[in-house]
Design an enzyme around this catalytic site. Structure first.
Site, PDB file in Angstrom:
ATOM      1  N   ASN A 109       0.848  -1.198   0.000  1.00 45.54           N
ATOM      2  CA  ASN A 109       0.000   0.000   0.000  1.00 45.54           C
ATOM      3  C   ASN A 109       0.880   1.243   0.000  1.00 45.54           C
ATOM      4  O   ASN A 109       1.980   1.231   0.556  1.00 45.54           O
ATOM      5  CB  ASN A 109      -0.875  -0.021   1.265  1.00 45.54           C
ATOM      6  CG  ASN A 109      -1.765   1.202   1.387  1.00 45.54           C
ATOM      7  OD1 ASN A 109      -2.463   1.572   0.435  1.00 45.54           O
ATOM      8  ND2 ASN A 109      -1.758   1.845   2.550  1.00 45.54           N
ATOM      9  N   THR A 110       0.381   2.314  -0.622  1.00 42.32           N
ATOM     10  CA  THR A 110       1.057   3.608  -0.511  1.00 42.32           C
ATOM     11  C   THR A 110       0.228   4.487   0.418  1.00 42.32           C
ATOM     12  O   THR A 110      -1.004   4.457   0.370  1.00 42.32           O
ATOM     13  CB  THR A 110       1.182   4.316  -1.878  1.00 42.32           C
ATOM     14  OG1 THR A 110      -0.132   4.589  -2.382  1.00 42.32           O
ATOM     15  CG2 THR A 110       1.934   3.466  -2.865  1.00 42.32           C
ATOM     16  N   HIS A 111       0.907   5.261   1.256  1.00 38.85           N
ATOM     17  CA  HIS A 111       0.193   6.135   2.189  1.00 38.85           C
ATOM     18  C   HIS A 111       0.869   7.510   2.209  1.00 38.85           C
ATOM     19  O   HIS A 111       2.095   7.593   2.297  1.00 38.85           O
ATOM     20  CB  HIS A 111       0.194   5.518   3.591  1.00 38.85           C
ATOM     21  CG  HIS A 111      -0.591   6.334   4.565  1.00 38.85           C
ATOM     22  ND1 HIS A 111      -1.975   6.368   4.549  1.00 38.85           N
ATOM     23  CD2 HIS A 111      -0.198   7.185   5.536  1.00 38.85           C
ATOM     24  CE1 HIS A 111      -2.397   7.199   5.493  1.00 38.85           C
ATOM     25  NE2 HIS A 111      -1.331   7.704   6.099  1.00 38.85           N
ATOM     26  N   ASP A 143      -1.327  -5.331   6.311  1.00 41.74           N
ATOM     27  CA  ASP A 143      -1.892  -6.367   7.176  1.00 41.74           C
ATOM     28  C   ASP A 143      -3.352  -5.977   7.436  1.00 41.74           C
ATOM     29  O   ASP A 143      -3.869  -5.064   6.791  1.00 41.74           O
ATOM     30  CB  ASP A 143      -1.057  -6.551   8.459  1.00 41.74           C
ATOM     31  CG  ASP A 143      -1.023  -5.296   9.315  1.00 41.74           C
ATOM     32  OD1 ASP A 143      -1.842  -4.377   9.081  1.00 41.74           O
ATOM     33  OD2 ASP A 143      -0.188  -5.243  10.235  1.00 41.74           O
TER      34      ASP A 143
HETATM   35  C1  GAR Z   1      -2.346   8.804  -2.723  1.00 43.63           C
HETATM   36  O1  GAR Z   1      -1.662   9.902  -2.180  1.00 43.63           O
HETATM   37  C2  GAR Z   1      -2.415   7.677  -1.727  1.00 43.63           C
HETATM   38  O2  GAR Z   1      -1.297   7.576  -0.892  1.00 43.63           O
HETATM   39  C3  GAR Z   1      -3.610   8.069  -0.915  1.00 43.63           C
HETATM   40  O3  GAR Z   1      -4.533   8.503  -1.874  1.00 43.63           O
HETATM   41  C4  GAR Z   1      -3.812   9.114  -2.949  1.00 43.63           C
HETATM   42  C5  GAR Z   1      -4.321   8.537  -4.240  1.00 43.63           C
HETATM   43  O4  GAR Z   1      -3.875   9.251  -5.320  1.00 43.63           O
HETATM   44  N1  GAR Z   1      -4.085   6.973  -0.143  1.00 43.63           N
HETATM   45  C6  GAR Z   1      -4.580   7.101   1.078  1.00 43.63           C
HETATM   46  O5  GAR Z   1      -4.742   8.167   1.629  1.00 43.63           O
HETATM   47  C7  GAR Z   1      -4.945   5.787   1.735  1.00 43.63           C
HETATM   48  N2  GAR Z   1      -5.019   5.935   3.144  1.00 43.63           N
HETATM   49  P1  GAR Z   1      -4.079   8.706  -6.799  1.00 43.63           P
HETATM   50  O6  GAR Z   1      -5.479   8.122  -6.888  1.00 43.63           O
HETATM   51  O7  GAR Z   1      -3.932   9.921  -7.653  1.00 43.63           O
HETATM   52  O8  GAR Z   1      -3.009   7.673  -7.059  1.00 43.63           O
END
Ligand code: GAR
Length: 195
Positions: A109-111, A143
């Site tokens: 996941n990216t956060h 997880d």
């Molecule tokens: C990203 O910055 C990602 O890390 C975040 O939503 C954005 C999606 O951008 N995710 C979260 O906040 C999850 N907790 P995108 O749709 O343009 O890739």
């Protein structure tokens, strides 16, 4: 390395992966893109790139039973594409332990914050509200908790005095795309192994 990407939003991170794979800069095949949000930008980007898509919507206020069923349905949709890895990027739902064990491959996941600070749906907003001078982004293994899995990579982003949520998020996303591509490259090359 076959991946399935799950998105809920605009899909800018997904687009970076599509572009790198198309340019042969990343040894990754995007087998499919899935979403809980019909019509979201990420699904449109996948469609434009000729990548198969699927949608498994979840209503607001869904009961625990309904959430469990949704997780099962999502796991079945993901597994149909036989991925080696699942990537959630801007996917705004919590995946259950049952989802993770059914899919049976690692999920990353990216956060948009330096975990373990500011987990959840508003990582950028929460960091700004707290008044931090440095925030950033994290790529981590998923997880069954909320942004709690093992950290794989992080990058710091300084907060400017005149930042609002949108301007800070845009600068974080630049680092996020780099970090995600680097992590995927290491996984594809076998330089990083996930259980
Ligand atoms: C990203 O910055 C990602 O890390 C975040 O939503 C954005 C999606 O951008 N995710 C979260 O906040 C999850 N907790 P995108 O749709 O343009 O890739």
């Amino acid at each position: 390395m076959r991946i399935v990407v799950l998105v809920s939003g605009s899909g800018s991170n997904l687009q970076a992966v599509i572009d790198a794979a198309d340019a042969d800069e990343l040894a990754v095949e995007i087998a499919a893109v899935g979403s809980d949000a019909p019509g979201c930008g990420g699904l449109a980007k996948a469609g434009a790139a000729g990548i198969p898509t699927f949608t498994v919507p979840l209503e607001k206020g869904a009961t625990p039973n309904r959430r469990a069923a949704w997780n099962r349905e999502l796991a079945a949709s993901v597994s149909r594409h036989s991925p080696d890895l699942v990537v959630t990027s801007g996917f705004m739902r919590i995946l259950s332990a049952e989802f993770l064990s059914t899919v049976g491959v690692p999920v990353i996941n990216t956060h948009p914050a330096l975990l373990p600070s500011f987990p959840g749906a508003h990582g950028v907003r929460d960091a700004l509200a707290h008044g931090v001078k440095v925030t950033g982004c994290t790529v981590h293994q998923t997880d069954a908790g909320v942004d709690t899995g093992p950290i794989l990579a992080q990058a710091a982003v300084p907060v400017s005095e005149d930042d609002d949520e949108a301007s800070l998020h845009e600068r974080i996303k630049v680092q996020e795309r780099r970090l995600l591509l680097e992590t995927l490259a290491k996984l594809a090359a076998g330089e990083l192994t996930l259980r």
